[in-house]
Design a protein around this motif. Structure first.
Motif, PDB file in Angstrom:
ATOM      1  N   LEU A 111      70.155  21.862 -39.128  1.00 60.52           N
ATOM      2  CA  LEU A 111      71.015  20.832 -39.793  1.00 60.52           C
ATOM      3  C   LEU A 111      69.876  19.931 -40.672  1.00 60.52           C
ATOM      4  O   LEU A 111      69.978  19.350 -41.884  1.00 60.52           O
ATOM      5  CB  LEU A 111      71.835  20.069 -39.141  1.00 60.52           C
ATOM      6  N   ALA A 112      68.478  19.621 -39.757  1.00 61.23           N
ATOM      7  CA  ALA A 112      67.614  18.652 -40.188  1.00 61.23           C
ATOM      8  C   ALA A 112      66.861  19.589 -41.297  1.00 61.23           C
ATOM      9  O   ALA A 112      66.551  18.748 -42.466  1.00 61.23           O
ATOM     10  CB  ALA A 112      66.539  18.262 -39.052  1.00 61.23           C
ATOM     11  N   VAL A 126      67.585  19.883 -48.928  1.00 60.04           N
ATOM     12  CA  VAL A 126      68.425  19.190 -50.078  1.00 60.04           C
ATOM     13  C   VAL A 126      67.508  18.081 -50.818  1.00 60.04           C
ATOM     14  O   VAL A 126      67.872  17.810 -52.109  1.00 60.04           O
ATOM     15  CB  VAL A 126      69.773  18.708 -49.359  1.00 60.04           C
ATOM     16  N   ASN A 127      66.794  17.229 -50.147  1.00 60.87           N
ATOM     17  CA  ASN A 127      66.046  16.235 -50.654  1.00 60.87           C
ATOM     18  C   ASN A 127      64.764  16.571 -51.386  1.00 60.87           C
ATOM     19  O   ASN A 127      64.487  15.998 -52.339  1.00 60.87           O
ATOM     20  CB  ASN A 127      65.374  15.690 -49.420  1.00 60.87           C
TER      21      ASN A 127
END
Length: 79
Positions: free
Chosen positions: A68-69, A75-76
């Protein structure tokens, strides 16, 4: 030492202390030369095994929170 990729994997050292150093849960021990060293506690058997890793039974080298991290980082990175 239980971390699968660490060169000390499988070695046993005498436990000295468990403490929070540099904002991380760490285990202190004396190496074969008697020098005090520390490692992340998660790399040892001091910490209970992650339930996901136990249930995966070797089928996945990643933990859910790490994936998830990673997804958040990716995404960033998008323009």
């Amino acid at each position: 030492m239980t971390h699968p990729f660490h060169p000390l994997r499988g070695r046993e050292f005498e436990f000295v202390a468990r403490r929070s150093n540099w904002g991380e849960d760490r285990v202190c021990f004396h190496d074969e030369r008697g020098e005090l060293k520390s490692l992340p506690a998660a790399w040892t058997d001091v910490v209970e095994p992650d339930p996901f890793v136990v249930m995966a039974a070797g089928r996945s080298p990643f933990r859910i929170q790490d994936l998830l991290a990673l997804a958040d980082v990716l995404v960033n990175l998008r323009p």
